[in-house]
Design a protein around this motif. Structure first.
Motif, PDB file in Angstrom:
ATOM      1  N   ILE A  32       0.871  -1.171   0.000  1.00 15.41           N
ATOM      2  CA  ILE A  32       0.000   0.000   0.000  1.00 15.41           C
ATOM      3  C   ILE A  32       0.910   1.224   0.000  1.00 15.41           C
ATOM      4  CG2 ILE A  32      -1.690   1.335   1.302  1.00 15.41           C
ATOM      5  CD1 ILE A  32      -2.853  -1.198   2.370  1.00 15.41           C
ATOM      6  N   SER A  33       0.723   2.108  -0.971  1.00 17.80           N
ATOM      7  CA  SER A  33       1.589   3.286  -1.071  1.00 17.80           C
ATOM      8  C   SER A  33       0.760   4.567  -1.065  1.00 17.80           C
ATOM      9  CB  SER A  33       2.446   3.225  -2.339  1.00 17.80           C
ATOM     10  OG  SER A  33       1.645   3.175  -3.497  1.00 17.80           O
ATOM     11  N   PHE A  34       1.242   5.554  -0.304  1.00 11.93           N
ATOM     12  CA  PHE A  34       0.587   6.852  -0.190  1.00 11.93           C
ATOM     13  C   PHE A  34       1.493   7.937  -0.778  1.00 11.93           C
ATOM     14  CE2 PHE A  34      -1.483   4.392   3.085  1.00 11.93           C
ATOM     15  CZ  PHE A  34      -2.788   4.859   3.107  1.00 11.93           C
ATOM     16  N   TRP A  35       0.934   8.773  -1.630  1.00  7.17           N
ATOM     17  CA  TRP A  35       1.647   9.945  -2.131  1.00  7.17           C
ATOM     18  C   TRP A  35       1.739  10.974  -1.007  1.00  7.17           C
ATOM     19  CZ3 TRP A  35      -0.696  14.734  -4.491  1.00  7.17           C
ATOM     20  CH2 TRP A  35       0.298  15.573  -5.022  1.00  7.17           C
ATOM     21  N   LEU A  36       2.894  11.607  -0.845  1.00  8.95           N
ATOM     22  CA  LEU A  36       3.118  12.540   0.255  1.00  8.95           C
ATOM     23  C   LEU A  36       2.637  13.955  -0.043  1.00  8.95           C
ATOM     24  CD1 LEU A  36       6.646  11.369   1.466  1.00  8.95           C
ATOM     25  CD2 LEU A  36       4.399  10.824   2.430  1.00  8.95           C
ATOM     26  N   GLY A  37       2.139  14.192  -1.244  1.00  8.50           N
ATOM     27  CA  GLY A  37       1.568  15.500  -1.564  1.00  8.50           C
ATOM     28  C   GLY A  37       2.587  16.625  -1.497  1.00  8.50           C
ATOM     29  N   LYS A  38       2.273  17.682  -0.757  1.00  4.51           N
ATOM     30  CA  LYS A  38       3.166  18.842  -0.654  1.00  4.51           C
ATOM     31  C   LYS A  38       4.473  18.502   0.051  1.00  4.51           C
ATOM     32  CE  LYS A  38      -0.557  22.293  -0.637  1.00  4.51           C
ATOM     33  NZ  LYS A  38      -1.195  23.415   0.116  1.00  4.51           N
ATOM     34  N   LYS A  39       4.484  17.419   0.816  1.00  5.32           N
ATOM     35  CA  LYS A  39       5.698  17.017   1.520  1.00  5.32           C
ATOM     36  C   LYS A  39       6.636  16.184   0.633  1.00  5.32           C
ATOM     37  CE  LYS A  39       3.432  16.881   6.054  1.00  5.32           C
ATOM     38  NZ  LYS A  39       3.104  16.040   7.239  1.00  5.32           N
ATOM     39  N   ALA A  40       6.169  15.855  -0.569  1.00  2.00           N
ATOM     40  CA  ALA A  40       6.963  15.007  -1.456  1.00  2.00           C
ATOM     41  C   ALA A  40       8.196  15.736  -1.967  1.00  2.00           C
ATOM     42  CB  ALA A  40       6.104  14.544  -2.631  1.00  2.00           C
ATOM     43  N   THR A  41       9.295  14.992  -2.069  1.00  2.00           N
ATOM     44  CA  THR A  41      10.528  15.502  -2.665  1.00  2.00           C
ATOM     45  C   THR A  41      10.920  14.578  -3.812  1.00  2.00           C
ATOM     46  OG1 THR A  41      11.987  14.198  -1.224  1.00  2.00           O
ATOM     47  CG2 THR A  41      11.245  16.355  -0.401  1.00  2.00           C
ATOM     48  N   GLU A  42      12.002  14.894  -4.484  1.00  2.00           N
ATOM     49  CA  GLU A  42      12.430  14.063  -5.608  1.00  2.00           C
ATOM     50  C   GLU A  42      12.790  12.647  -5.171  1.00  2.00           C
ATOM     51  OE1 GLU A  42      15.540  15.837  -7.823  1.00  2.00           O
ATOM     52  OE2 GLU A  42      14.334  17.524  -8.547  1.00  2.00           O
ATOM     53  N   THR A  43      13.318  12.505  -3.978  1.00  5.01           N
ATOM     54  CA  THR A  43      13.745  11.184  -3.504  1.00  5.01           C
ATOM     55  C   THR A  43      12.797  10.581  -2.465  1.00  5.01           C
ATOM     56  OG1 THR A  43      15.138  12.199  -1.800  1.00  5.01           O
ATOM     57  CG2 THR A  43      16.171  11.706  -3.931  1.00  5.01           C
ATOM     58  N   GLN A  44      11.835  11.360  -1.995  1.00  6.54           N
ATOM     59  CA  GLN A  44      10.877  10.883  -0.990  1.00  6.54           C
ATOM     60  C   GLN A  44       9.472  11.328  -1.407  1.00  6.54           C
ATOM     61  OE1 GLN A  44      11.861   9.195   2.072  1.00  6.54           O
ATOM     62  NE2 GLN A  44      13.852   9.079   1.088  1.00  6.54           N
ATOM     63  N   GLY A  93      10.173   6.443  -0.411  1.00  6.87           N
ATOM     64  CA  GLY A  93      11.021   6.423  -1.593  1.00  6.87           C
ATOM     65  C   GLY A  93      10.320   7.040  -2.777  1.00  6.87           C
ATOM     66  N   TRP A  94      10.936   6.860  -3.941  1.00  8.13           N
ATOM     67  CA  TRP A  94      10.378   7.472  -5.151  1.00  8.13           C
ATOM     68  C   TRP A  94      10.223   6.483  -6.301  1.00  8.13           C
ATOM     69  CZ3 TRP A  94      13.387   7.012  -9.505  1.00  8.13           C
ATOM     70  CH2 TRP A  94      14.736   6.675  -9.293  1.00  8.13           C
ATOM     71  N   GLY A  95      10.834   5.298  -6.215  1.00  7.54           N
ATOM     72  CA  GLY A  95      10.838   4.377  -7.344  1.00  7.54           C
ATOM     73  C   GLY A  95      10.126   3.070  -7.063  1.00  7.54           C
ATOM     74  N   ASP A 126      -5.052   2.416 -13.037  1.00  3.89           N
ATOM     75  CA  ASP A 126      -6.452   2.689 -13.369  1.00  3.89           C
ATOM     76  C   ASP A 126      -6.700   4.175 -13.590  1.00  3.89           C
ATOM     77  OD1 ASP A 126      -6.996  -0.014 -13.072  1.00  3.89           O
ATOM     78  OD2 ASP A 126      -7.462   0.204 -10.937  1.00  3.89           O
ATOM     79  N   GLU A 127      -5.949   5.018 -12.865  1.00  2.00           N
ATOM     80  CA  GLU A 127      -6.111   6.465 -12.992  1.00  2.00           C
ATOM     81  C   GLU A 127      -4.744   7.104 -13.236  1.00  2.00           C
ATOM     82  OE1 GLU A 127      -8.150   7.994  -9.589  1.00  2.00           O
ATOM     83  OE2 GLU A 127      -9.591   6.349  -9.554  1.00  2.00           O
ATOM     84  N   PRO A 128      -4.157   6.887 -14.419  1.00  3.50           N
ATOM     85  CA  PRO A 128      -2.815   7.417 -14.690  1.00  3.50           C
ATOM     86  C   PRO A 128      -2.796   8.942 -14.665  1.00  3.50           C
ATOM     87  CG  PRO A 128      -3.839   6.591 -16.704  1.00  3.50           C
ATOM     88  CD  PRO A 128      -4.726   6.173 -15.573  1.00  3.50           C
ATOM     89  N   GLY A 129      -1.714   9.473 -14.102  1.00  2.99           N
ATOM     90  CA  GLY A 129      -1.548  10.925 -14.075  1.00  2.99           C
ATOM     91  C   GLY A 129      -2.201  11.611 -12.902  1.00  2.99           C
ATOM     92  N   THR A 130      -2.981  10.869 -12.102  1.00  2.00           N
ATOM     93  CA  THR A 130      -3.638  11.473 -10.939  1.00  2.00           C
ATOM     94  C   THR A 130      -3.099  10.845  -9.663  1.00  2.00           C
ATOM     95  OG1 THR A 130      -5.458   9.867 -10.967  1.00  2.00           O
ATOM     96  CG2 THR A 130      -5.737  11.876 -12.266  1.00  2.00           C
ATOM     97  N   GLN A 131      -2.877  11.673  -8.642  1.00  2.00           N
ATOM     98  CA  GLN A 131      -2.419  11.192  -7.350  1.00  2.00           C
ATOM     99  C   GLN A 131      -3.212  11.871  -6.246  1.00  2.00           C
ATOM    100  OE1 GLN A 131       1.932  10.081  -6.941  1.00  2.00           O
ATOM    101  NE2 GLN A 131       2.107  11.823  -8.318  1.00  2.00           N
ATOM    102  N   SER A 132      -3.420  11.142  -5.161  1.00  2.00           N
ATOM    103  CA  SER A 132      -4.182  11.671  -4.044  1.00  2.00           C
ATOM    104  C   SER A 132      -3.518  11.248  -2.744  1.00  2.00           C
ATOM    105  CB  SER A 132      -5.626  11.156  -4.083  1.00  2.00           C
ATOM    106  OG  SER A 132      -6.314  11.479  -2.888  1.00  2.00           O
TER     107      SER A 132
END
Length: 244
Positions: A32-44, A93-95, A126-132
């Motif tokens: 299960i993976s969660f996008w970090l949103g505004k806290k996301a960095t290139e490596t995290q 991570g990012w990859g 299923d929903e390419p290009g969108t993250q939540s």
């Protein structure tokens, strides 16, 4: 669905084994993976969890002693062992990459470990290009670990455990066959988990019922063929005696 994983008994083991008995452990493994949103960095960019769980979230500790996760070599300490339930670990991570998951069983169950492979997914197909940040990407696989001819000690210890499906081959005639499920009336118990709202529900779908029905049919054919072979051998011995 993956082919059932079978854990073969060790022929060197002195423990008495139960012939025509199978102990089946339905499991689910995934991430299960969660996008970090505004806290996301290139490596995290994502926080994710990889795990092995019972198909009904029941505790696997009665069968599984420890689980080793093999992460990408770019991680610090990429080989990580989890010695007790819940068998999971979380990282950022990012990859995306393939994770090797090796299950080690208690000594009375099996001496050989079982390795599964799972591909970590961070982005939805299923929903390419969108993250939540609220809706994670969940990828899970269902499988069964089958212990044929288990030891008496192992069977007695786990037969009433909520994570276990136990099957016994009943005595059959030449033209009939069925498998009795030992824990048919056993009440399922589940463990609460902070991510359980995202888990796929394999227990209420057709997965378990289809596998159980298929197993019954296959086991019925096996026992039927055994009885036919035994009958043919008896007839052959009779012919040999008459000829002598």
């Amino acid at each position: 669905m993956d082919q059932n994983a079978r854990s073969e008994p060790d022929p060197r083991s002195p423990a008495k084994r139960l012939k025509d008995v199978e102990v089946s452990v339905p499991i689910v493994y995934g991430t299960i993976s969660f996008w970090l949103g505004k806290k996301a960095t290139e490596t995290q960019s994502h926080k994710w969890t990889v795990y092995v769980r019972g198909a009904t979230n029941a505790d696997l500790g009665a069968v599984v002693k420890r689980v080793v996760f093999q992460l990408h070599p770019s991680f610090n300490n990429p080989v990580r062992a989890v010695e007790s339930p819940p068998f999971e670990l979380s990282e950022c991570g990012w990859g995306e990459f393939e994770i090797a998951i090796t299950l080690y069983f208690h000594a009375d169950a099996c001496d050989k470990p079982l390795t599964l492979f799972h591909h970590l997914k961070l982005y939805s197909e299923d929903e390419p290009g969108t993250q939540s940040i609220k809706k994670p990407v969940v990828v899970e696989s269902y499988d069964e670990i089958v212990f044929p001819d288990p030891s008496e000690n192992f069977f007695a210890r786990v037969k009433n455990h909520p994570a276990i499906l136990s099957y016994v081959s009943a005595p059959l005639g030449l033209h009939s066959g069925r498998i009795e499920e030992v824990n048919e009336a056993k009440e399922e118990e589940t463990k609460d988990h902070p991510l359980s709202q995202w888990f796929k529900n394999f227990s209420e779908g057709d997965e378990l019922s289809k596998l159980a029905a298929a197993r019954q049919q296959v086991q019925g054919h096996i026992v039927k063929l055994r009885n036919q072979l035994s009958s043919m051998n008896g007839q052959l011995e009779s012919v040999v005696i008459e000829c002598d």
